[in-house]
Scaffold this motif. Structure first.
Motif, short mmCIF file in Angstrom:
data_model
loop_
_atom_site.label_atom_id
_atom_site.label_comp_id
_atom_site.label_asym_id
_atom_site.label_seq_id
_atom_site.Cartn_x
_atom_site.Cartn_y
_atom_site.Cartn_z
N PHE A 76 38.97 29.47 33.72
CA PHE A 76 39.83 30.51 33.13
C PHE A 76 39.55 31.86 33.76
O PHE A 76 40.46 32.62 34.09
CB PHE A 76 39.59 30.57 31.62
N LEU A 77 38.25 32.12 33.98
CA LEU A 77 37.86 33.39 34.59
C LEU A 77 38.46 33.52 36.00
O LEU A 77 38.97 34.58 36.37
CB LEU A 77 36.33 33.44 34.68
N GLY A 78 38.42 32.41 36.74
CA GLY A 78 38.99 32.41 38.10
C GLY A 78 40.48 32.69 38.06
O GLY A 78 40.99 33.54 38.81
N VAL A 79 41.15 31.97 37.17
CA VAL A 79 42.60 32.16 37.04
C VAL A 79 42.89 33.60 36.65
O VAL A 79 43.81 34.24 37.16
CB VAL A 79 43.17 31.18 36.00
N LEU A 80 42.08 34.13 35.74
CA LEU A 80 42.26 35.49 35.27
C LEU A 80 42.14 36.48 36.41
O LEU A 80 42.95 37.41 36.54
CB LEU A 80 41.17 35.80 34.23
N LEU A 81 41.15 36.24 37.28
CA LEU A 81 40.94 37.13 38.41
C LEU A 81 42.18 37.14 39.31
O LEU A 81 42.67 38.20 39.72
CB LEU A 81 39.72 36.65 39.20
N LEU A 82 42.69 35.94 39.56
CA LEU A 82 43.89 35.81 40.38
C LEU A 82 45.07 36.55 39.74
O LEU A 82 45.80 37.31 40.39
CB LEU A 82 44.23 34.33 40.53
N LEU A 83 45.20 36.35 38.44
CA LEU A 83 46.29 36.99 37.71
C LEU A 83 46.14 38.50 37.72
O LEU A 83 47.12 39.24 37.79
CB LEU A 83 46.31 36.50 36.26
N MET A 84 44.89 38.96 37.64
CA MET A 84 44.67 40.40 37.62
C MET A 84 45.11 41.02 38.94
O MET A 84 45.69 42.10 38.97
CB MET A 84 43.20 40.72 37.35
N VAL A 85 44.82 40.32 40.05
CA VAL A 85 45.27 40.81 41.36
C VAL A 85 46.79 40.90 41.38
O VAL A 85 47.38 41.90 41.79
CB VAL A 85 44.76 39.88 42.48
N LEU A 86 47.43 39.83 40.89
CA LEU A 86 48.90 39.82 40.85
C LEU A 86 49.42 40.94 39.96
O LEU A 86 50.35 41.66 40.31
CB LEU A 86 49.41 38.48 40.32
N ALA A 87 48.80 41.10 38.79
CA ALA A 87 49.24 42.13 37.85
C ALA A 87 49.03 43.52 38.44
O ALA A 87 49.86 44.42 38.27
CB ALA A 87 48.47 42.02 36.54
N PHE A 88 47.94 43.67 39.18
CA PHE A 88 47.68 44.96 39.81
C PHE A 88 48.80 45.29 40.79
O PHE A 88 49.35 46.38 40.78
CB PHE A 88 46.34 44.93 40.54
N ASN A 89 49.13 44.29 41.61
CA ASN A 89 50.23 44.51 42.56
C ASN A 89 51.52 44.81 41.82
O ASN A 89 52.29 45.68 42.21
CB ASN A 89 50.43 43.25 43.40
N PHE A 90 51.72 44.07 40.76
CA PHE A 90 52.96 44.18 39.99
C PHE A 90 53.11 45.57 39.37
O PHE A 90 54.20 46.13 39.33
CB PHE A 90 52.91 43.11 38.90
N VAL A 91 52.00 46.14 38.91
CA VAL A 91 52.06 47.44 38.23
C VAL A 91 51.73 48.59 39.18
O VAL A 91 52.43 49.60 39.21
CB VAL A 91 51.10 47.47 37.02
#
Lengths: 136, 529
Positions: free
Chosen positions: B211-226
């Motif tokens: 979950f932590l790994g997925v979260l990290l990936l998502l955070m990168v995506l969210a960072f790009n997104f925002v």
């Protein structure tokens, strides 16, 4: 009216020369016209005109220089200046330098005749013509 | 001195500005395309940074919620398993106990009741937790298990009432078989359940890491997104601010598909640019009026000559007309006409300069513009007795600009040079192509005193002037600089103190095909001469 007086007219506008020559000649003056400052200076050297009428702005040699040349040679010769724009400074400077009077463009032939006549009258008062008139 | 158009025409500004500037919609003013740009900015569907942030945070919350729900479910399943393992343990223990008593009975004839008792308990346990057994061992296996227990119980009942040794022996064998199968199945079931529990515990340890790994990936995506739209917009607005600072008021047009907080900023900037542009125009206009004041003295003098000729000729005609011969009268009339034309031309020149006409971008002939400007300033040049040297190549390309504005720039430069030049100085105007790609460079040089270095930096600042009080507005060069930037060109200066100054006008060479328009095209221009 005193005929026979010689007037040197300096103006780079040929039409001014032609018209004033006509007007002055009809009034009995003898007129010589110069269209450049240099030729006017040369003529002043050669010949003593009774009255000089010059535009202030001609070319490299301007009316003020002609006035100075006339005053240096024959201080008593009345010199009338024609200015393009009549401002108090120009008039004051012209008179301070010994001009007889000045005329602001545009003027009528009558206006010039009146001034030239006054100059002629002054010469007569002073004791006749500055020099003998040549030719008829 | 601001950036040269060399920088300006780099990809950051060049093509965009060019396409707008050369479009037929644009007439060199912010107003004209400003409203179109504003409409386009507003027309996009909204997708604000706020919406992006809410969306990203929402996704995170949802994911976390899922994890929590899963964790709670998983923990209760582990709990269930632990409980069942206890039951399975008990069941196995009961069966083993029953077998022990069964052995005692078979060897010593005692404890049959106890064996039956334990086997019954095992059967009851299996019945109570039947569903669970079924799910762990499978319906088939669990049926087999309960069959074995049932059969075992019946056999225990039978053996007590066995008629003879032979029958007893047969039953005994059967009891051993079923007993062994019972134990084996119970242990198998327990083992299986333990293995299941181990797997679940293993999963429970692993899942948080995954979950932590997925979260990290998502955070990168969210960072790009925002963050990307914010960072991108900020750097874009930085370039906007730079070009606005240079006086280029081309309105901001949509750069992205969606409308967000920065669109409002763009609208505000567009509004600001329109306001500044308006003020700039007022500034240009007021400076033009001042410059015209200077020109008027010259024009008045210039005008006096034909007027004087006309007055003298007309008076003479009236007073002496009778006495003149025909040819003389003809000549005088001719003079009247030509001198009236001369006066008209002088007035027309001034009017051309003063008239407020619509700003219009077109292909222009530079030589004609300079010629027109020199005619306008001609009297000042003659008054100062300054020598004008023109070096204009024959094959100058047409330039892109506004005739009036360009004329004003050159007039400003010439009047400035005249101001600093002593009598009999020299002004040199020299045009050159190829100094900068896509531009025509026009140098206006004088051999005056030059400009001190500390002044050079401020020379294009509004209201900066070195002229005595009342002589200059300090706007001439600022206005000219603004005009050149607006036309997509530039105005540069260099000077060696004591050896004169050179102003370089960089004009964009036109890309629009078509007829070249020449200045003074209004009435009273060339046709009168």
């Amino acid at each position: 009216m005193t005929p026979g007086f010689e007037v040197l007219l300096v103006d780079d506008e040929p039409i001014v020369g032609k018209r004033l020559r006509t007007a002055l000649e009809r009034a009995g003056y003898r007129v010589e016209v110069c269209e450049t400052g240099a030729s006017a200076l040369a003529r002043i050297e050669e010949h003593a005109h009774d009255i000089v009428v010059t535009d202030i702005r001609i070319d490299e040699v301007d009316g003020i220089e002609i006035l100075k040349a006339v005053k240096a040679r024959r201080p008593e010769t009345p010199t009338i200046l024609i200015t393009g724009y009549a401002t108090v400074e120009v008039a004051r400077e012209a008179l301070a330098r010994g001009a007889f009077d000045f005329l602001a463009k545009p003027f009528r032939p009558k206006d010039l005749l009146r001034v030239v006549d006054r100059a002629a009258a002054q010469i007569e008062e002073r004791g006749g013509k500055g020099g003998p008139a040549e030719g008829p | 001195m601001t950036g040269s158009p060399g920088q300006g025409s780099s990809p950051s500004r060049g093509p965009d500005l060019r396409s707008i500037l050369t479009s037929t919609r644009f007439a060199g003013r912010a107003d004209d395309v400003g409203e179109v740009a504003d409409r386009e900015l507003e027309a996009r569907p909204p997708f604000t940074i706020r919406m992006r942030l809410i969306l990203a945070l929402g996704v995170f919350f949802l994911l976390y919620l899922l994890l929590v729900i899963w964790a709670i479910g998983f923990l209760s399943r582990i709990h269930e398993k632990v409980l069942f393992l206890e039951v399975a343990n008990l069941y196995t223990a009961e069966i083993q106990q029953a077998r022990r008593f069964e052995k005692n009975y078979l060897l010593y004839g005692t404890n049959l009741e106890d064996a039956v008792e334990h086997a019954r308990r095992a059967r009851d346990l299996a019945r109570t937790h039947g569903g669970r057994f079924e799910s762990v061992a499978g319906p088939e296996q669990s049926r087999v298990m309960s069959d074995h227990v049932a059969r075992y119980l019946r056999l225990l009942d039978d053996i007590a009432r066995a008629p003879d040794r032979a029958a007893r022996g047969a039953i005994e064998r059967e009891i051993r078989d079923h007993g062994a199968a019972m134990v084996r199945l119970a242990i198998e079931c327990m083992e299986r359940e333990r293995r299941g529990l181990d797997r679940m515990l293993y999963l429970a340890r692993r899942v948080p890491w995954i979950f932590l790994g997925v979260l990290l990936l998502l955070m990168v995506l969210a960072f790009n997104f925002v963050a990307r739209p914010i960072v991108g917009a900020l750097s874009r607005f930085m370039t906007y601010a730079e070009r606005i600072g240079r006086g280029d008021f081309t309105p901001i047009t949509p750069a992205r598909k969606y409308r967000d907080e920065f669109s409002k900023l763009a609208l505000t900037l567009n509004r600001m640019m329109r306001a500044v542009d308006r003020q700039h125009r007022i500034l240009v206009e007021s400076h033009k009026m001042r410059a015209m004041g200077n020109l008027v003295a010259g024009v008045a003098h210039e005008l006096n000559n034909p007027l004087n000729n006309i007055l003298l000729t007309a008076c003479l005609l009236r007073e002496e007309g009778e006495a003149l011969d025909e040819t003389e009268r003809e000549e005088m009339l001719e003079d009247l006409v030509s001198q009236s034309d001369r006066a008209k031309r002088i007035v027309q020149n001034l009017l051309d300069y003063a008239r407020e006409t619509e700003s219009k971008l077109e292909a222009l002939d530079l030589a004609a513009i300079i010629d027109h400007t020199l005619r306008l300033a001609g009297n000042q040049i003659r008054m100062k007795k300054v020598r004008m040297t023109l070096e204009l190549p024959e094959d100058l390309p047409p330039v892109h600009g506004d005739r009036q504005l360009l004329g004003q720039v050159f007039l400003n430069l010439i009047l400035n040079a005249l101001d600093v030049l002593p009598e009999k100085g020299e002004i040199r105007i020299r045009a050159e192509t190829g100094r900068q790609e896509g531009f025509l460079a026009v140098d206006v040089s004088d051999n005056g005193p030059g400009i001190p270095e500390h002044v050079l930096d401020r020379i294009f600042d509004p209201f900066f002037t070195t002229k005595p009080q009342g002589r200059g507005t300090g706007l001439g060069l600022a206005v000219s600089h603004g005009i050149m930037n607006k036309l997509g060109g530039d105005l540069l200066v260099r000077s060696t103190p004591g050896r004169g100054a050179t102003f370089t006008v960089l004009l964009p060479v036109t890309t629009i095909p078509g007829t070249v328009s020449s200045p003074g095209g209004g009435p009273g221009g060339e046709e009168a001469g």
